[in-house]
Design a protein around this motif. Structure first.
Motif, PDB file in Angstrom:
ATOM      1  N   UNK A 114       0.830  -1.210   0.000  1.00 20.20           N
ATOM      2  CA  UNK A 114       0.000   0.000   0.000  1.00 20.20           C
ATOM      3  C   UNK A 114       0.861   1.255   0.000  1.00 20.20           C
ATOM      4  N   UNK A 115       1.911   1.260   0.819  1.00 19.10           N
ATOM      5  CA  UNK A 115       2.813   2.412   0.859  1.00 19.10           C
ATOM      6  C   UNK A 115       3.479   2.620  -0.496  1.00 19.10           C
ATOM      7  N   UNK A 116       3.947   1.521  -1.114  1.00 21.08           N
ATOM      8  CA  UNK A 116       4.558   1.634  -2.431  1.00 21.08           C
ATOM      9  C   UNK A 116       3.587   2.123  -3.484  1.00 21.08           C
ATOM     10  N   UNK A 117       2.338   1.643  -3.407  1.00 21.18           N
ATOM     11  CA  UNK A 117       1.309   2.065  -4.357  1.00 21.18           C
ATOM     12  C   UNK A 117       1.080   3.577  -4.271  1.00 21.18           C
ATOM     13  N   UNK A 118       0.948   4.092  -3.054  1.00 18.00           N
ATOM     14  CA  UNK A 118       0.710   5.526  -2.867  1.00 18.00           C
ATOM     15  C   UNK A 118       1.876   6.336  -3.426  1.00 18.00           C
TER      16      UNK A 118
ATOM     17  N   UNK B  97       5.780  12.899   0.338  1.00 14.39           N
ATOM     18  CA  UNK B  97       6.501  13.336   1.537  1.00 14.39           C
ATOM     19  C   UNK B  97       5.919  12.703   2.792  1.00 14.39           C
ATOM     20  N   UNK B  98       4.582  12.563   2.842  1.00 15.74           N
ATOM     21  CA  UNK B  98       3.942  11.974   4.026  1.00 15.74           C
ATOM     22  C   UNK B  98       4.318  10.503   4.190  1.00 15.74           C
ATOM     23  N   UNK B  99       4.353   9.749   3.096  1.00  9.42           N
ATOM     24  CA  UNK B  99       4.725   8.335   3.181  1.00  9.42           C
ATOM     25  C   UNK B  99       6.204   8.203   3.553  1.00  9.42           C
ATOM     26  N   UNK B 100       7.052   9.076   3.017  1.00  9.10           N
ATOM     27  CA  UNK B 100       8.468   9.057   3.383  1.00  9.10           C
ATOM     28  C   UNK B 100       8.638   9.252   4.889  1.00  9.10           C
ATOM     29  N   UNK B 101       7.943  10.243   5.423  1.00  8.30           N
ATOM     30  CA  UNK B 101       8.038  10.508   6.852  1.00  8.30           C
ATOM     31  C   UNK B 101       7.504   9.326   7.663  1.00  8.30           C
ATOM     32  N   UNK B 102       6.411   8.745   7.193  1.00  5.76           N
ATOM     33  CA  UNK B 102       5.835   7.596   7.901  1.00  5.76           C
ATOM     34  C   UNK B 102       6.801   6.422   7.923  1.00  5.76           C
ATOM     35  N   UNK B 103       7.488   6.164   6.820  1.00  2.00           N
ATOM     36  CA  UNK B 103       8.420   5.030   6.775  1.00  2.00           C
ATOM     37  C   UNK B 103       9.567   5.220   7.759  1.00  2.00           C
TER      38      UNK B 103
ATOM     39  N   UNK C  82       9.341   6.947  10.572  1.00  2.00           N
ATOM     40  CA  UNK C  82       8.766   6.768  11.912  1.00  2.00           C
ATOM     41  C   UNK C  82       8.502   5.295  12.207  1.00  2.00           C
ATOM     42  N   UNK C  83       8.179   4.520  11.166  1.00  7.25           N
ATOM     43  CA  UNK C  83       8.004   3.078  11.353  1.00  7.25           C
ATOM     44  C   UNK C  83       9.318   2.436  11.796  1.00  7.25           C
ATOM     45  N   UNK C  84      10.419   2.848  11.161  1.00 11.67           N
ATOM     46  CA  UNK C  84      11.722   2.318  11.550  1.00 11.67           C
ATOM     47  C   UNK C  84      12.071   2.658  12.993  1.00 11.67           C
ATOM     48  N   UNK C  85      11.549   3.786  13.473  1.00 13.60           N
ATOM     49  CA  UNK C  85      11.794   4.173  14.860  1.00 13.60           C
ATOM     50  C   UNK C  85      10.870   3.458  15.833  1.00 13.60           C
ATOM     51  N   UNK C  86       9.956   2.623  15.309  1.00 10.51           N
ATOM     52  CA  UNK C  86       9.073   1.838  16.160  1.00 10.51           C
ATOM     53  C   UNK C  86       7.903   2.599  16.754  1.00 10.51           C
ATOM     54  N   UNK C  87       7.456   3.648  16.067  1.00 17.08           N
ATOM     55  CA  UNK C  87       6.395   4.490  16.624  1.00 17.08           C
ATOM     56  C   UNK C  87       4.994   3.928  16.381  1.00 17.08           C
ATOM     57  N   UNK C  88       4.830   2.989  15.427  1.00  5.91           N
ATOM     58  CA  UNK C  88       3.494   2.552  15.052  1.00  5.91           C
ATOM     59  C   UNK C  88       3.400   1.024  15.008  1.00  5.91           C
ATOM     60  N   UNK C  89       2.200   0.550  15.325  1.00  5.43           N
ATOM     61  CA  UNK C  89       1.878  -0.860  15.128  1.00  5.43           C
ATOM     62  C   UNK C  89       1.299  -1.031  13.729  1.00  5.43           C
ATOM     63  N   UNK C  90       1.102  -2.276  13.307  1.00  2.00           N
ATOM     64  CA  UNK C  90       0.555  -2.517  11.966  1.00  2.00           C
ATOM     65  C   UNK C  90      -0.828  -1.900  11.767  1.00  2.00           C
ATOM     66  N   UNK C  91      -1.777  -2.063  12.699  1.00  2.00           N
ATOM     67  CA  UNK C  91      -3.086  -1.412  12.512  1.00  2.00           C
ATOM     68  C   UNK C  91      -2.968   0.104  12.404  1.00  2.00           C
ATOM     69  N   UNK C  92      -2.066   0.690  13.164  1.00  2.00           N
ATOM     70  CA  UNK C  92      -1.883   2.149  13.091  1.00  2.00           C
ATOM     71  C   UNK C  92      -1.272   2.551  11.755  1.00  2.00           C
TER      72      UNK C  92
ATOM     73  N   UNK D  45      -1.701   0.965   8.860  1.00  2.00           N
ATOM     74  CA  UNK D  45      -2.761   0.892   7.843  1.00  2.00           C
ATOM     75  C   UNK D  45      -3.669   2.118   7.933  1.00  2.00           C
ATOM     76  N   UNK D  46      -3.969   2.537   9.140  1.00  2.00           N
ATOM     77  CA  UNK D  46      -4.821   3.716   9.320  1.00  2.00           C
ATOM     78  C   UNK D  46      -4.130   4.970   8.783  1.00  2.00           C
ATOM     79  N   UNK D  47      -2.840   5.100   9.092  1.00  2.00           N
ATOM     80  CA  UNK D  47      -2.084   6.258   8.605  1.00  2.00           C
ATOM     81  C   UNK D  47      -2.020   6.278   7.081  1.00  2.00           C
ATOM     82  N   UNK D  48      -1.812   5.114   6.473  1.00  2.00           N
ATOM     83  CA  UNK D  48      -1.738   5.047   5.011  1.00  2.00           C
ATOM     84  C   UNK D  48      -3.059   5.423   4.359  1.00  2.00           C
ATOM     85  N   UNK D  49      -4.165   5.012   4.964  1.00  2.00           N
ATOM     86  CA  UNK D  49      -5.471   5.399   4.431  1.00  2.00           C
ATOM     87  C   UNK D  49      -5.678   6.899   4.553  1.00  2.00           C
ATOM     88  N   UNK D  50      -5.214   7.474   5.647  1.00  2.00           N
ATOM     89  CA  UNK D  50      -5.320   8.929   5.809  1.00  2.00           C
ATOM     90  C   UNK D  50      -4.512   9.652   4.742  1.00  2.00           C
ATOM     91  N   UNK D  51      -3.305   9.139   4.468  1.00  2.00           N
ATOM     92  CA  UNK D  51      -2.468   9.763   3.443  1.00  2.00           C
ATOM     93  C   UNK D  51      -3.100   9.603   2.066  1.00  2.00           C
TER      94      UNK D  51
END
Length: 265
Positions: A21-25, A90-96, A98-108, A110-116
Motif C-alpha cells: 500500500x505504501x509503495x502504491x501511494x 513526503x507523508x509516506x516518506x516521513x511515515x516510513x 517513523x516506522x523504523x523508529x518503532x512508533x506505530x503498530x501494523x493497525x496504526x 494501515x490507518x495512517x496510510x489510508x489517511x495519506x
C-alpha cells in the motif's frame, strides 16, 4: 497448521500488504522507483520479513516473499501513470522513517496510510490560481512585458479550468493537444484586443502548467539509477506530452498563417 504458524502467516501478510500500500501511494503520486523500493524494504525489514523482494516499474509493483523460514507470498498491482501529488509522497516518506523508529503498530500504519491516500490536495480554486500565477511568472522570466504577463495569467487560469473540466475523460495526447490549441487561440485573441504585446512570450509562459518536468526529471534519475525500463517509459511519456502540446500550438499557428496569407505575430 498450528495456531502459532497461522499467527506468523497472518502477521507476515499484513506487513507485506502495508508495504504494498505504501509503495502504491508513492508510485501513483510521482515518486522515483528507488524511493518506492526503499520504502517497501524499510517496512518489511523493520517487522522482520527478510525474504521480501520488490520489483517496481513505472506503472506496477511485483512483491514476493518466502524461503525455508518464511511463508510464500506474491502480489502484483497495476498502477496507472498519473499526476504528481508530492505532499503524499513526503507523508509516506516521513511515515516510513517513523516506522523504523518503532512508533506505530501494523493497525496504526494501515490507518495512517489510508489517511495519506485520502488526504485532500489543494482546492480547485487554488489550482486554477496557481496555474495562472505560474504562467504569468514564467512569461515575465522569458522576457514578456507586463501586458504579456497579465494575458498569460488569464490563459493559465483558462487552461487549468479546461483540464479540470476534462478530468481524465480522454487520452493524455488529446488532452495536451487541446491544451496547446486553447493557449494559442487565446494568445491570438489577446494580441488582437490588444492586451498582449508578444505572442511567443505569452505562449511560452502559458504552456508551463502542461510541461511534465517532474516526469522528465524522474525518468532521468531512474535511468541514472539503473532502472532503464521505468526511466525510458517515463521519458517517453514526457516526450509525448511535449509533442502533443507542440502539435496543438503548431496546428493553430499553421491555420492562422494560411488564413492571413503568411502574416505571423
Amino acid at each position: 497448521m498450528s495456531q502459532e504458524e497461522q499467527t506468523i502467516k497472518l502477521d507476515q501478510r499484513d506487513v507485506l500488504d502495508a508495504a504494498m500500500t505504501a509503495g502504491h501511494i508513492l508510485l501513483e503520486n510521482g515518486a522515483e522507483i528507488f524511493r518506492v523500493e526503499e520504502t517497501i524494504d524499510r517496512i518489511c525489514h523493520h517487522f522482520g520479513v527478510q525474504s521480501e523482494n520488490a520489483f517496481v516499474l513505472s506503472n506496477g509493483i511485483f512483491l514476493t516473499s518466502g524461503d525455508e523460514h518464511e511463508k510464500r507470498f506474491a502480489r502484483v498491482e497495476h498502477i496507472p501513470v498519473r499526476g504528481a501529488q508530492l505532499h503524499r509522497v513526503a507523508a509516506v516518506n516521513q511515515l516510513s522513517r517513523e516506522i523504523e523508529e518503532g512508533k506505530y503498530t501494523l493497525p496504526e500504519i494501515r490507518e495512517k496510510l489510508e489517511q495519506i491516500r485520502n488526504a485532500p490536495g489543494a482546492s480547485k480554486r487554488a489550482l486554477v490560481l496557481m496555474s495562472g500565477l505560474g504562467s504569468g511568472c514564467f512569461c515575465l522570466m522569458f522576457g514578456g512585458m507586463w501586458q504579456d504577463c497579465v494575458a498569460a495569467f488569464v490563459i493559465g487560469c483558462l487552461l487549468y479550468l479546461y483540464l479540470l473540466w476534462l478530468n481524465g475523460r480522454c487520452s493524455k495526447i488529446v488532452e495536451n493537444i487541446g491544451g496547446g490549441i486553447i493557449i494559442t487561440v487565446c494568445s491570438l485573441l489577446f494580441i488582437h484586443m490588444p492586451l498582449g504585446m508578444d505572442m511567443s512570450h505569452m505562449i511560452s509562459g502559458s504552456i508551463m502548467p502542461l510541461v511534465p518536468g517532474l516526469a522528465f526529471t524522474n525518468g532521468i534519475r531512474d535511468i541514472a539509477d539503473g532502472d532503464y525500463i521505468s526511466g525510458t517509459v517515463r521519458m517517453i511519456d514526457a516526450v509525448l506530452v511535449f509533442l502533443s502540446v507542440a502539435a496543438g500550438v503548431g496546428c493553430v499557428l499553421s491555420i492562422y498563417h494560411h488564413l492571413t496569407g503568411g502574416v505571423m505575430l
